[in-house]
Write an enzyme that holds these catalytic residues in place. Structure first.
Site, short mmCIF file in Angstrom:
data_model
loop_
_atom_site.label_atom_id
_atom_site.label_comp_id
_atom_site.label_asym_id
_atom_site.label_seq_id
_atom_site.Cartn_x
_atom_site.Cartn_y
_atom_site.Cartn_z
N HIS A 286 10.79 -3.29 3.12
CA HIS A 286 11.17 -1.89 3.00
C HIS A 286 11.59 -1.33 4.35
O HIS A 286 11.17 -1.81 5.40
CB HIS A 286 10.06 -1.04 2.38
CG HIS A 286 8.78 -0.89 3.17
ND1 HIS A 286 8.00 -1.95 3.54
CD2 HIS A 286 8.14 0.21 3.63
CE1 HIS A 286 6.92 -1.51 4.18
NE2 HIS A 286 6.99 -0.20 4.26
N HIS B 1 0.83 -1.22 0.00
CA HIS B 1 0.00 0.00 0.00
C HIS B 1 0.86 1.26 0.00
O HIS B 1 0.54 2.26 0.66
CB HIS B 1 -1.01 -0.03 1.15
CG HIS B 1 -0.42 -0.07 2.54
ND1 HIS B 1 -1.01 -0.75 3.58
CD2 HIS B 1 0.70 0.49 3.07
CE1 HIS B 1 -0.28 -0.59 4.68
NE2 HIS B 1 0.75 0.16 4.39
N HIS C 59 -1.45 5.01 9.64
CA HIS C 59 -0.11 5.62 9.76
C HIS C 59 -0.23 6.93 10.52
O HIS C 59 0.05 8.01 9.99
CB HIS C 59 0.49 5.84 8.37
CG HIS C 59 0.59 4.59 7.54
ND1 HIS C 59 -0.50 4.00 6.94
CD2 HIS C 59 1.65 3.80 7.23
CE1 HIS C 59 -0.11 2.92 6.29
NE2 HIS C 59 1.18 2.77 6.45
#
Ligand code: FE2
Length: 312
Positions: free
Chosen positions: A193, A12, A59
């Site tokens: 990541h 995403h 987030h």
């Protein structure tokens, strides 16, 4: 009775959303990413789910570090796009499914998963970017979505095993819902990541591909990966991959992988995507059986269509 017709997972990456919003999808860098989802959009248009349960992480948009629930289920009627610092994304408001969400909340809590019930929540790129990747950019999203936010931003996140078992509990909840609904479970996040520190930019394709392989064939092996291994092998933000295990737990043990896509990089992240369906005999085998009832023959023909999308 409601039933889960498929599981989907995808990264995403926020920059994917920015590329859509800034109309950069045809630029060579981004075309490489978006082209991998063309078949997926076809698949989703054929699948036509009545409801999507979308597992993602917030987030710091809906929940600040002052209060971070481990599992938060969106039970509201709608979820507006969050302002992540440059205004809300120009995407439709997500419509929820309060009845099914309330049923899931009751079922999983009685199964001893103490999730947080959320009756008001904005949703950020963690949810809206995967929606764009699988549904494109329509004026309205074609089906209701039940958001399930998982904490992977503040230590300690849940284990992969806990996420997998929550998926199992969600399947039980869905299958005990009386209305005849076709449900897709959509896990998001990852893949490898790391966005800060000396290892910023880390991508580990070998780890990612093995994760995708095992997601199909041996998900229980993935449930034993400890947090430190995610951090070491997939970077600090690679822990997002535990959310894929909620999706996988919601499916049967044996599944058919109907599509997979992997590319690096998008921004500073590996992009992975997979579509899994409940296991079934091949359409050819099913069609070859004599005296097949008409309903089964129709379903075999539908499966043959889906097989066209199969790609590795
Ligand atoms: Fe994320």
């Amino acid at each position: 009775m409601a039933r889960i017709i498929a599981g989907v997972s995808s990264s995403h990456v926020p920059a994917i959303g920015a590329a859509i919003d800034n109309k950069q999808t045809e630029e060579p860098y981004w075309k490489r990413v978006f082209s991998g989802f063309e078949k997926s959009k076809e698949w989703m248009a054929q699948a036509k789910p009545d409801v999507v349960i979308l597992i993602y992480n917030d987030h710091a948009s809906a929940f600040s570090v002052e209060m971070v629930p481990t599992f938060a289920l969106g039970c509201a009627a709608e979820f507006p796009p969050a302002d992540e610092g440059w205004g809300p994304r120009p995407v439709p408001v997500v419509k929820g499914h309060p009845q099914l969400a309330a049923h899931i909340a009751q079922s999983v809590i009685l199964d001893e998963f103490d999730i947080t019930v959320v009756n008001k929540m904005e949703v950020d790129h963690g949810l809206t970017v995967p929606m764009n990747l699988l549904f494109g950019s329509p004026k309205e999203w074609p089906c209701p979505v039940i958001p399930l936010a998982v904490n992977v931003v503040l230590y300690p996140p849940p284990t992969g095993h806990r996420c997998f078992m929550l998926g199992r509990a969600i399947r039980k909840a869905v299958e005990s819902y009386p209305e005849d609904l076709r449900v897709v479970v959509f896990g998001t996040g990852g893949m490898s990541h790391q966005i800060s520190g000396p290892r910023a930019g880390l991508i580990n394709s070998k780890f990612d591909k093995a994760f995708l392989d095992n997601l199909t064939k041996d998900p229980k092996k993935l449930t034993r990966i400890p947090h430190l291994e995610y951090m070491r092998e997939a970077g600090a933000e690679g822990i997002e991959m535990v959310m894929w295990l909620v999706m996988r737990g919601a499916l049967e043990d044996k599944v058919d992988e109907v599509y997979r896509f992997y590319t690096v990089p998008a921004s500073n992240t590996a992009v992975g995507h997979i579509i899994l369906e409940p296991h079934r005999r091949s359409a050819k085998k099913a069609a070859g059986k004599s005296k097949k009832p008409a309903g089964k023959m129709k379903r075999a023909a539908a499966r043959a269509k889906t097989a066209v999308l199969r790609s590795r």
